[in-house]
Enzyme design. Structure first.
Site, PDB file in Angstrom:
ATOM      1  N   SER A  13       5.071   1.597   1.415  1.00 43.19           N
ATOM      2  CA  SER A  13       4.241   1.944   0.256  1.00 43.19           C
ATOM      3  C   SER A  13       3.968   0.696  -0.581  1.00 43.19           C
ATOM      4  O   SER A  13       4.808  -0.205  -0.649  1.00 43.19           O
ATOM      5  CB  SER A  13       5.009   2.980  -0.574  1.00 43.19           C
ATOM      6  OG  SER A  13       4.146   3.791  -1.307  1.00 43.19           O
ATOM      7  N   PRO A  14       2.798   0.627  -1.222  1.00 43.96           N
ATOM      8  CA  PRO A  14       2.543  -0.537  -2.081  1.00 43.96           C
ATOM      9  C   PRO A  14       3.580  -0.632  -3.197  1.00 43.96           C
ATOM     10  O   PRO A  14       3.901   0.376  -3.831  1.00 43.96           O
ATOM     11  CB  PRO A  14       1.147  -0.257  -2.656  1.00 43.96           C
ATOM     12  CG  PRO A  14       0.778   1.119  -2.266  1.00 43.96           C
ATOM     13  CD  PRO A  14       1.688   1.569  -1.181  1.00 43.96           C
TER      14      PRO A  14
ATOM     15  N   CYS B 273       4.492  -3.194  -6.471  1.00 36.58           N
ATOM     16  CA  CYS B 273       4.349  -4.356  -7.347  1.00 36.58           C
ATOM     17  C   CYS B 273       5.658  -5.127  -7.372  1.00 36.58           C
ATOM     18  O   CYS B 273       6.728  -4.532  -7.493  1.00 36.58           O
ATOM     19  CB  CYS B 273       4.061  -3.905  -8.776  1.00 36.58           C
ATOM     20  SG  CYS B 273       2.426  -3.250  -9.005  1.00 36.58           S
TER      21      CYS B 273
ATOM     22  N   ALA C  81      -0.201  -3.316  -5.516  1.00 38.42           N
ATOM     23  CA  ALA C  81      -1.424  -3.207  -6.297  1.00 38.42           C
ATOM     24  C   ALA C  81      -1.878  -4.624  -6.653  1.00 38.42           C
ATOM     25  O   ALA C  81      -1.164  -5.359  -7.337  1.00 38.42           O
ATOM     26  CB  ALA C  81      -1.163  -2.405  -7.566  1.00 38.42           C
TER      27      ALA C  81
ATOM     28  N   GLN D  57      -3.667  -3.013  -1.396  1.00 35.76           N
ATOM     29  CA  GLN D  57      -4.121  -2.019  -2.362  1.00 35.76           C
ATOM     30  C   GLN D  57      -4.864  -2.741  -3.485  1.00 35.76           C
ATOM     31  O   GLN D  57      -4.311  -3.658  -4.101  1.00 35.76           O
ATOM     32  CB  GLN D  57      -2.924  -1.262  -2.939  1.00 35.76           C
ATOM     33  CG  GLN D  57      -3.331  -0.089  -3.816  1.00 35.76           C
ATOM     34  CD  GLN D  57      -2.139   0.583  -4.469  1.00 35.76           C
ATOM     35  OE1 GLN D  57      -1.345  -0.082  -5.140  1.00 35.76           O
ATOM     36  NE2 GLN D  57      -2.007   1.881  -4.297  1.00 35.76           N
TER      37      GLN D  57
ATOM     38  N   TYR E  49      -4.052   4.455 -13.670  1.00 34.47           N
ATOM     39  CA  TYR E  49      -4.818   3.216 -13.781  1.00 34.47           C
ATOM     40  C   TYR E  49      -6.316   3.518 -13.907  1.00 34.47           C
ATOM     41  O   TYR E  49      -6.716   4.675 -13.967  1.00 34.47           O
ATOM     42  CB  TYR E  49      -4.461   2.278 -12.620  1.00 34.47           C
ATOM     43  CG  TYR E  49      -2.991   1.885 -12.684  1.00 34.47           C
ATOM     44  CD1 TYR E  49      -2.458   1.337 -13.859  1.00 34.47           C
ATOM     45  CD2 TYR E  49      -2.121   2.104 -11.619  1.00 34.47           C
ATOM     46  CE1 TYR E  49      -1.116   1.021 -13.964  1.00 34.47           C
ATOM     47  CE2 TYR E  49      -0.767   1.783 -11.713  1.00 34.47           C
ATOM     48  CZ  TYR E  49      -0.274   1.239 -12.887  1.00 34.47           C
ATOM     49  OH  TYR E  49       1.058   0.930 -13.002  1.00 34.47           O
TER      50      TYR E  49
ATOM     51  N   ARG F 176      -5.434   5.866  -2.824  1.00 35.02           N
ATOM     52  CA  ARG F 176      -4.299   6.618  -3.368  1.00 35.02           C
ATOM     53  C   ARG F 176      -4.857   7.496  -4.466  1.00 35.02           C
ATOM     54  O   ARG F 176      -5.586   7.022  -5.343  1.00 35.02           O
ATOM     55  CB  ARG F 176      -3.228   5.671  -3.891  1.00 35.02           C
ATOM     56  CG  ARG F 176      -1.966   6.412  -4.230  1.00 35.02           C
ATOM     57  CD  ARG F 176      -0.786   5.498  -4.355  1.00 35.02           C
ATOM     58  NE  ARG F 176       0.125   5.677  -3.233  1.00 35.02           N
ATOM     59  CZ  ARG F 176       1.391   5.291  -3.246  1.00 35.02           C
ATOM     60  NH1 ARG F 176       1.879   4.675  -4.291  1.00 35.02           N
ATOM     61  NH2 ARG F 176       2.177   5.495  -2.210  1.00 35.02           N
TER      62      ARG F 176
ATOM     63  N   ARG G 128      10.990   2.954  -2.250  1.00 36.17           N
ATOM     64  CA  ARG G 128      12.357   2.532  -2.577  1.00 36.17           C
ATOM     65  C   ARG G 128      13.259   2.465  -1.358  1.00 36.17           C
ATOM     66  O   ARG G 128      14.138   1.604  -1.271  1.00 36.17           O
ATOM     67  CB  ARG G 128      12.929   3.459  -3.650  1.00 36.17           C
ATOM     68  CG  ARG G 128      12.255   3.223  -4.994  1.00 36.17           C
ATOM     69  CD  ARG G 128      12.550   4.318  -5.976  1.00 36.17           C
ATOM     70  NE  ARG G 128      11.877   5.561  -5.625  1.00 36.17           N
ATOM     71  CZ  ARG G 128      11.882   6.639  -6.385  1.00 36.17           C
ATOM     72  NH1 ARG G 128      12.532   6.631  -7.529  1.00 36.17           N
ATOM     73  NH2 ARG G 128      11.247   7.732  -6.018  1.00 36.17           N
TER      74      ARG G 128
END
Ligand SMILES: Cc1cc2nc3c(=O)[nH]c(=O)nc-3n(C[C@H](O)[C@H](O)[C@H](O)COP(=O)(O)O)c2cc1C
Length: 375
Positions: free
Chosen positions: A24-25, A27, A59, A102, A184, A229, A324
């Protein structure tokens, strides 16, 4: 024994993922003025041989003021582009599986602190900047009130997404993902809680996100993967719900998107999420999958290989994304493959991490390995 569905290939546009596990993306908040650096080289280089069917980059913001924090990555100038190209060239030498990026804009949630400094709005002595949004409505109490974008400024944002898409193509990504969730900029346009406009961008809240999506589709090759997403629940009164996600996914399919990843939350400071249990967003993914003919990725508290297989095999989703779990255990795919009785290619230098490669050993894993990690 039939191959577990989790370990079967899936096609996104012209790109084949060798399995349905996606990183998963995430940051990292480690960039230098938008530029990825050695942190990203090691972090992503290491995950490039994790065995995941697709590695998504964090992102990555299409304008400088669209970054969430001072440490967020960008793809808005030639310096950022060169920095990412260096990281990806290394990843390509280390692993063979597809890599995606992403693309994002934080809107009113920009100009905030990195998580380990508080995750709130930047204070006057922390070099804040002016944020932008569909309406001059702050994310929550104390947050910066954003500048309401004019129509000309909205068009400029569309162009920024296109420019970053073109840069992504040049770098050689296999997949581009449009971030329209987590509160966002695109999500801010979609939700009535953040979009109070009375012009065409408010009466049709999908207008801006779909203009971005269509413009990206135009500039992104059909033989690569394109997805988004999306958010299926604002977890706040009067906000978006699963039916809105279905309507948006249907439009993205019409524009020519290959997949959606169904997430939720983070649009307003006063949101109250439901219980965060294993697969808490999977029912949203399943609803989108049943309603729309588009590939669907589920995400959120998916860490157990048996559970990941169950939701893919039963058709609730086509792929799973794990965030995670990969930070905790970058070998997740290797271990999950073992659990499911599958042999996957280890990098040769790491093949001897398997104890059964040692003469006389009957153990696949060291005895001290905590089984609960891969549960
Ligand atoms: C460190 C960290 C950074 C994240 N950054 C992003 C991001 O850049 N883009 C995004 O869409 N989600 C981001 N997320 C959310 C994850 O991609 C994922 O949706 C969420 O953590 C739930 O999945 P998990 O339970 O497997 O962690 C981030 C999560 C973490 C833990």
């Amino acid at each position: 024994m039939p191959l577990p569905k989790l370990f079967t290939p899936i096609q996104l546009g012209g790109v084949t993922l060798p399995n349905r596990v996606v990183i998963s993306p995430m940051c990292q908040y480690q960039a230098d003025d938008g530029c990825m650096n050695d942190w990203h080289l090691v972090h992503l280089g290491h995950l490039a041989y994790s065995g995941a069917g697709l590695m998504m980059l964090e992102a990555t913001h299409v304008t400088r003021e669209g970054r969430i924090t001072h440490g967020c990555a960008g793809l808005y100038d030639e310096h950022n582009e060169a920095a990412i190209a260096r990281v990806i060239a290394a990843c390509r030498r280390l692993g063979r599986n597809p890599i995606g990026i992403q693309l994002a804009h934080a809107g009113r949630k920009a100009s905030s602190q990195v998580p380990w400094e508080g995750r709130e709005w930047l204070r006057p002595d922390q070099s804040p900047w002016i944020t932008v949004a569909p309406s001059a409505v702050a994310y929550g109490e104390g947050w910066h009130v954003p500048h309401e974008l004019s129509v000309a400024e909205i068009r400029a944002q569309v162009e920024a997404f296109v420019a970053a898409t073109v840069r992504s193509k040049r770098i050689g990504f296999d997949v581009v993902e449009l971030h329209s969730a987590h509160g966002y900029l695109l999500h801010q346009f979609l939700s009535p809680l953040s979009n109070r406009r009375t012009d065409a961008y408010g009466t049709n809240r999908m207008k801006f996100p779909l203009e971005v999506a269509a413009a990206m589709r135009e500039s992104w090759p059909k033989d690569r993967g394109l997805g988004a997403r999306i958010s299926a629940n604002d977890w706040a009164e009067g906000g978006l719900g699963p039916d809105d996600a279905i309507a948006y996914a249907r439009e993205l399919k019409r524009v020519g998107f290959d997949y959606v990843c169904v997430s939720s939350g983070a649009l307003v400071g006063h949101a109250r999420m439901g219980p965060i249990v294993e697969g808490y967003q999977v029912p949203f993914a399943e609803r989108v999958k049943r309603a729309v003919d588009i590939k669907v990725r589920a995400v959120g508290m998916i860490a157990n290989p048996g559970y990941a297989e169950e939701i893919v095999e039963s058709g609730k989703c086509d792929m799973v994304a794990l965030a995670r779990a990969f930070l905790d255990n970058p070998r997740w795919v290797w271990h999950a493959a073992e659990r499911h009785g599958i042999k996957i290619d280890y990098p040769p230098s790491y093949a001897r991490s398997r104890f059964d490669q040692w003469p006389g050993s009957k153990l696949a894993r060291p005895e001290w390995q905590d089984e609960s990690q891969v549960g």
